[in-house]
Design a protein around this motif. Structure first.
Motif, short mmCIF file in Angstrom:
data_model
loop_
_atom_site.label_atom_id
_atom_site.label_comp_id
_atom_site.label_asym_id
_atom_site.label_seq_id
_atom_site.Cartn_x
_atom_site.Cartn_y
_atom_site.Cartn_z
N THR A 15 67.89 73.13 31.66
CA THR A 15 69.07 73.33 32.49
C THR A 15 68.68 73.73 33.90
O THR A 15 69.22 73.20 34.88
CB THR A 15 70.00 74.40 31.86
OG1 THR A 15 70.39 73.96 30.56
CG2 THR A 15 71.23 74.63 32.70
N VAL A 16 67.74 74.65 34.02
CA VAL A 16 67.27 75.07 35.35
C VAL A 16 66.62 73.89 36.08
O VAL A 16 66.83 73.70 37.29
CB VAL A 16 66.31 76.27 35.24
CG1 VAL A 16 65.62 76.55 36.58
CG2 VAL A 16 67.06 77.51 34.77
N SER A 17 65.88 73.06 35.35
CA SER A 17 65.25 71.89 36.00
C SER A 17 66.32 70.94 36.53
O SER A 17 66.15 70.33 37.59
CB SER A 17 64.31 71.18 35.04
OG SER A 17 65.02 70.53 34.02
N ARG A 18 67.45 70.84 35.83
CA ARG A 18 68.56 70.00 36.29
C ARG A 18 69.14 70.55 37.60
O ARG A 18 69.47 69.78 38.50
CB ARG A 18 69.63 69.93 35.19
CG ARG A 18 70.53 68.75 35.31
CD ARG A 18 71.24 68.42 34.03
NE ARG A 18 72.30 69.33 33.69
CZ ARG A 18 72.29 70.16 32.65
NH1 ARG A 18 71.24 70.22 31.87
NH2 ARG A 18 73.31 70.94 32.40
N ILE A 19 69.24 71.85 37.69
CA ILE A 19 69.71 72.48 38.93
C ILE A 19 68.74 72.18 40.06
O ILE A 19 69.14 71.83 41.17
CB ILE A 19 69.90 73.99 38.74
CG1 ILE A 19 71.08 74.27 37.79
CG2 ILE A 19 70.11 74.70 40.07
CD1 ILE A 19 71.21 75.70 37.32
N LEU A 20 67.44 72.28 39.77
CA LEU A 20 66.42 72.05 40.79
C LEU A 20 66.32 70.58 41.20
O LEU A 20 65.85 70.28 42.31
CB LEU A 20 65.06 72.57 40.30
CG LEU A 20 64.98 74.08 40.07
CD1 LEU A 20 63.64 74.45 39.46
CD2 LEU A 20 65.25 74.84 41.35
N LEU A 21 66.73 69.66 40.35
CA LEU A 21 66.72 68.24 40.68
C LEU A 21 67.85 67.84 41.64
O LEU A 21 67.77 66.82 42.32
CB LEU A 21 66.82 67.38 39.41
CG LEU A 21 65.56 67.25 38.57
CD1 LEU A 21 65.88 66.52 37.26
CD2 LEU A 21 64.47 66.52 39.33
N THR A 22 68.90 68.65 41.70
CA THR A 22 70.07 68.29 42.50
C THR A 22 69.74 68.09 43.98
O THR A 22 70.16 67.08 44.56
CB THR A 22 71.20 69.32 42.30
OG1 THR A 22 71.56 69.31 40.91
CG2 THR A 22 72.42 68.97 43.12
N ASP A 73 75.90 71.13 35.54
CA ASP A 73 76.73 69.91 35.52
C ASP A 73 77.57 69.80 36.78
O ASP A 73 77.61 68.76 37.43
CB ASP A 73 77.66 69.92 34.30
CG ASP A 73 76.93 69.72 33.00
OD1 ASP A 73 75.77 69.27 33.02
OD2 ASP A 73 77.53 70.02 31.94
N LYS A 74 78.26 70.88 37.10
CA LYS A 74 79.16 70.87 38.26
C LYS A 74 78.37 70.65 39.55
O LYS A 74 78.80 69.89 40.42
CB LYS A 74 79.94 72.18 38.34
CG LYS A 74 80.77 72.45 37.14
CD LYS A 74 82.22 72.48 37.46
CE LYS A 74 83.07 72.63 36.23
NZ LYS A 74 83.21 71.44 35.46
N LEU A 75 77.24 71.32 39.68
CA LEU A 75 76.43 71.20 40.89
C LEU A 75 76.00 69.75 41.11
O LEU A 75 76.13 69.21 42.22
CB LEU A 75 75.22 72.12 40.79
CG LEU A 75 74.35 72.27 42.03
CD1 LEU A 75 75.15 72.85 43.18
CD2 LEU A 75 73.16 73.17 41.72
N LEU A 76 75.51 69.11 40.07
CA LEU A 76 75.04 67.73 40.19
C LEU A 76 76.21 66.78 40.49
O LEU A 76 76.14 65.96 41.40
CB LEU A 76 74.32 67.30 38.91
CG LEU A 76 73.73 65.89 38.92
CD1 LEU A 76 72.63 65.76 39.97
CD2 LEU A 76 73.20 65.53 37.54
N LEU A 77 77.29 66.89 39.73
CA LEU A 77 78.41 65.97 39.90
C LEU A 77 79.15 66.18 41.21
O LEU A 77 79.49 65.21 41.90
CB LEU A 77 79.37 66.08 38.70
CG LEU A 77 78.84 65.48 37.41
CD1 LEU A 77 79.76 65.81 36.24
CD2 LEU A 77 78.66 63.97 37.53
N VAL A 78 79.38 67.43 41.58
CA VAL A 78 80.06 67.70 42.86
C VAL A 78 79.20 67.20 44.02
O VAL A 78 79.71 66.59 44.96
CB VAL A 78 80.40 69.20 42.99
CG1 VAL A 78 80.74 69.57 44.41
CG2 VAL A 78 81.55 69.56 42.05
N SER A 79 77.89 67.44 43.95
CA SER A 79 76.98 66.95 44.99
C SER A 79 77.02 65.43 45.07
O SER A 79 77.04 64.85 46.16
CB SER A 79 75.55 67.40 44.71
OG SER A 79 75.45 68.80 44.75
N ALA A 80 77.05 64.79 43.91
CA ALA A 80 77.09 63.32 43.88
C ALA A 80 78.37 62.78 44.50
O ALA A 80 78.33 61.90 45.37
CB ALA A 80 76.94 62.83 42.44
#
Length: 190
Positions: A15-22, A73-80
């Motif tokens: 999960t943390v890696s997903r945040i760092l990938l954003t 999830d929100k960070l990645l999708l909102v950024s996208a």
């Protein structure tokens, strides 16, 4: 409680890696490197499914994961959605709907926290489908943003995503209003 909250396990690391990938994902978008952005988005999506699967399989649920997973999830999708709308790859109205729903949810959580109303962070079925369709919309858009032959499919996805996102937002408003009414009923003296 402290041990349960700070439980570092493989699902939480994913999960943390997903945040760092954003940020990397956004950088690729801004530079117009959509295929690399698609690769990062796909890795993030796989890690999202994998962290939930591992948490269930190895019984590694934690309070930290319960908070971090929806944030990731929100960070990645909102950024996208925000970045693709700014780049005029997806319609701005769709990004506004997606961002408005998430702002509404965060505002509701803040109100419940500030007023001391107990609540459980548990996504509804419509919310889960909303996340799936938002992710599919981004994935399909990133396949080739200028590919005209799939315009009808992408346009349909935009409208389906908008409808689900709106329905999910209204569902959360309904839930919040019921919780607030229930809490105010408990505070009234007979």
């Amino acid at each position: 409680m402290g041990d349960k909250l700070l439980n570092i396990n493989i699902p939480n690391i994913l999960t943390v890696s997903r945040i760092l990938l954003t940020p990397l994902f956004v950088i690729y978008l801004v530079k117009g490197m959509f295929h690399f952005a698609l690769l990062v988005f796909t890795i993030a999506a796989i890690s999202d499914g994998l962290d939930g699967l591992l948490a269930r399989y190895f019984n590694q649920h934690s309070a930290l994961g319960a908070y971090l997973d929806p944030i990731a999830d929100k960070l990645l999708l909102v950024s996208a959605f925000a970045t693709l709308a700014a780049l005029k790859v997806i319609p701005a109205w769709l990004a506004v709907i997606v961002l408005s729903r998430d702002i509404l949810i965060v505002t509701g959580i803040a109100v419940f926290t500030l007023t001391g109303i107990q609540f459980e962070i548990k996504p509804s079925l419509v919310s889960k489908w909303t996340t799936v369709f938002q992710s599919l919309t981004i994935f399909l858009t990133l396949l080739d943003p200028k590919f005209p032959e799939i315009y009808i499919v992408k346009s349909s996805m935009f409208w389906i995503t908008a409808g689900l996102t709106t329905t999910s937002g209204l569902h959360y408003v309904y839930f919040a209003l019921n919780a607030l009414q229930s809490a105010s009923g408990k505070n009234q003296k007979p």
